[in-house]
Design a protein around this motif. Structure first.
Motif, PDB file in Angstrom:
ATOM      1  N   ILE A  64     -18.191  45.888  18.721  1.00 37.79           N
ATOM      2  CA  ILE A  64     -17.833  45.439  20.041  1.00 37.79           C
ATOM      3  C   ILE A  64     -16.370  45.276  20.353  1.00 37.79           C
ATOM      4  O   ILE A  64     -15.831  45.465  21.742  1.00 37.79           O
ATOM      5  N   GLN A  65     -15.578  45.057  19.330  1.00 43.00           N
ATOM      6  CA  GLN A  65     -13.991  44.837  19.473  1.00 43.00           C
ATOM      7  C   GLN A  65     -13.583  46.369  20.006  1.00 43.00           C
ATOM      8  O   GLN A  65     -12.714  46.363  20.884  1.00 43.00           O
ATOM      9  N   LEU A  66     -14.137  47.403  19.592  1.00 44.85           N
ATOM     10  CA  LEU A  66     -13.489  48.604  19.846  1.00 44.85           C
ATOM     11  C   LEU A  66     -13.869  48.700  21.196  1.00 44.85           C
ATOM     12  O   LEU A  66     -13.162  49.657  21.747  1.00 44.85           O
ATOM     13  N   LYS A  67     -15.395  48.721  21.864  1.00 41.16           N
ATOM     14  CA  LYS A  67     -15.650  49.138  23.087  1.00 41.16           C
ATOM     15  C   LYS A  67     -14.926  48.343  23.982  1.00 41.16           C
ATOM     16  O   LYS A  67     -14.221  48.674  25.150  1.00 41.16           O
ATOM     17  N   ALA A  68     -14.614  46.802  23.634  1.00 45.12           N
ATOM     18  CA  ALA A  68     -13.598  45.992  24.686  1.00 45.12           C
ATOM     19  C   ALA A  68     -12.284  46.961  24.865  1.00 45.12           C
ATOM     20  O   ALA A  68     -11.653  46.857  25.721  1.00 45.12           O
ATOM     21  N   ALA A  69     -11.681  47.160  23.299  1.00 45.76           N
ATOM     22  CA  ALA A  69     -10.455  47.480  23.330  1.00 45.76           C
ATOM     23  C   ALA A  69     -10.244  49.081  24.201  1.00 45.76           C
ATOM     24  O   ALA A  69      -9.280  49.543  24.935  1.00 45.76           O
ATOM     25  N   GLU A  70     -11.380  49.825  24.244  1.00 49.25           N
ATOM     26  CA  GLU A  70     -11.567  51.010  25.131  1.00 49.25           C
ATOM     27  C   GLU A  70     -11.363  50.651  26.593  1.00 49.25           C
ATOM     28  O   GLU A  70     -10.722  51.388  27.605  1.00 49.25           O
ATOM     29  N   LEU A  71     -12.100  49.658  26.989  1.00 47.52           N
ATOM     30  CA  LEU A  71     -12.075  49.142  28.413  1.00 47.52           C
ATOM     31  C   LEU A  71     -10.747  48.597  28.973  1.00 47.52           C
ATOM     32  O   LEU A  71     -10.213  49.007  29.874  1.00 47.52           O
ATOM     33  N   HIS A  72     -10.142  48.003  27.861  1.00 44.27           N
ATOM     34  CA  HIS A  72      -8.986  47.405  28.278  1.00 44.27           C
ATOM     35  C   HIS A  72      -7.938  48.429  28.215  1.00 44.27           C
ATOM     36  O   HIS A  72      -6.904  48.516  29.372  1.00 44.27           O
ATOM     37  N   ALA A  73      -8.071  49.485  27.529  1.00 45.52           N
ATOM     38  CA  ALA A  73      -6.846  50.630  27.502  1.00 45.52           C
ATOM     39  C   ALA A  73      -7.173  51.343  28.878  1.00 45.52           C
ATOM     40  O   ALA A  73      -6.105  51.817  29.505  1.00 45.52           O
ATOM     41  N   GLY A  74      -8.331  51.413  29.183  1.00 43.27           N
ATOM     42  CA  GLY A  74      -8.555  52.355  30.389  1.00 43.27           C
ATOM     43  C   GLY A  74      -8.079  51.491  31.498  1.00 43.27           C
ATOM     44  O   GLY A  74      -7.412  52.217  32.650  1.00 43.27           O
ATOM     45  N   ALA A  75      -8.308  50.229  31.678  1.00 45.43           N
ATOM     46  CA  ALA A  75      -7.782  49.344  32.800  1.00 45.43           C
ATOM     47  C   ALA A  75      -6.253  49.696  32.937  1.00 45.43           C
ATOM     48  O   ALA A  75      -5.615  49.621  34.016  1.00 45.43           O
ATOM     49  N   ASN A  76      -5.642  49.534  31.750  1.00 43.41           N
ATOM     50  CA  ASN A  76      -4.018  49.631  31.770  1.00 43.41           C
ATOM     51  C   ASN A  76      -3.650  51.003  32.218  1.00 43.41           C
ATOM     52  O   ASN A  76      -2.736  51.149  32.742  1.00 43.41           O
ATOM     53  N   VAL A  77      -4.271  51.986  31.891  1.00 41.10           N
ATOM     54  CA  VAL A  77      -4.117  53.381  32.167  1.00 41.10           C
ATOM     55  C   VAL A  77      -4.174  53.515  33.733  1.00 41.10           C
ATOM     56  O   VAL A  77      -3.267  54.042  34.264  1.00 41.10           O
ATOM     57  N   LYS A  78      -5.091  52.679  34.322  1.00 37.21           N
ATOM     58  CA  LYS A  78      -5.355  52.831  35.617  1.00 37.21           C
ATOM     59  C   LYS A  78      -4.189  52.244  36.263  1.00 37.21           C
ATOM     60  O   LYS A  78      -3.662  52.557  37.434  1.00 37.21           O
TER      61      LYS A  78
END
Length: 95
Positions: A64-78
Motif C-alpha cells: 500500500i505504501q508503494l502504491k501511495a508513493a507511486e501516486l505521490h511521485a506522479g503528482a509531483n512529476v505533473k
C-alpha cells in the motif's frame, strides 16, 4: 513567510516519494527474510501461522505504501511539468 518555487516543491515531493519506495521495498524484503527464517526455525512452534500473518500484514502495508508513493511521485512529476510549461509560456519558449 517563505514560498517555494514549484520546481523545488515538486523535486522535494518526488524525493520523498522515492524515499518512501525505498523504505517499503526494504520492509518487504525484511518481511520475506523473516518469514523464511521463522518458517525454518519454528517448524515445531505451537502456532507457526502467527509469523506468516505478521509478515503478510507487513507486506500488505508495504505494498500500500508503494502504491501511495507511486501516486505521490506522479503528482509531483505533473507539478514539475506544469511549472516547466508555465515558465516556457512566460518567456515565450516552448520546449
Amino acid at each position: 513567510m517563505n514560498i517555494q518555487s514549484p520546481f523545488s516543491s515538486g523535486i522535494q515531493g518526488f524525493q520523498r516519494a522515492a524515499d518512501s519506495v525505498t523504505e517499503a521495498s526494504l520492509n518487504i524484503s525484511r518481511a520475506n527474510i523473516n518469514s523464511l527464517t521463522n518458517e525454518s526455525s519454528t517448524r515445531s512452534a505451537v502456532n507457526p501461522d502467527q509469523f506468516v500473518d505478521a509478515s503478510k500484514k507487513t507486506v500488505t502495508d508495504s505494498l500500500i505504501q508503494l502504491k501511495a508513493a507511486e501516486l505521490h511521485a506522479g503528482a509531483n512529476v505533473k507539478s514539475i511539468n506544469t511549472a516547466d510549461e508555465m515558465l516556457g509560456t512566460l518567456i515565450d519558449i516552448r520546449v
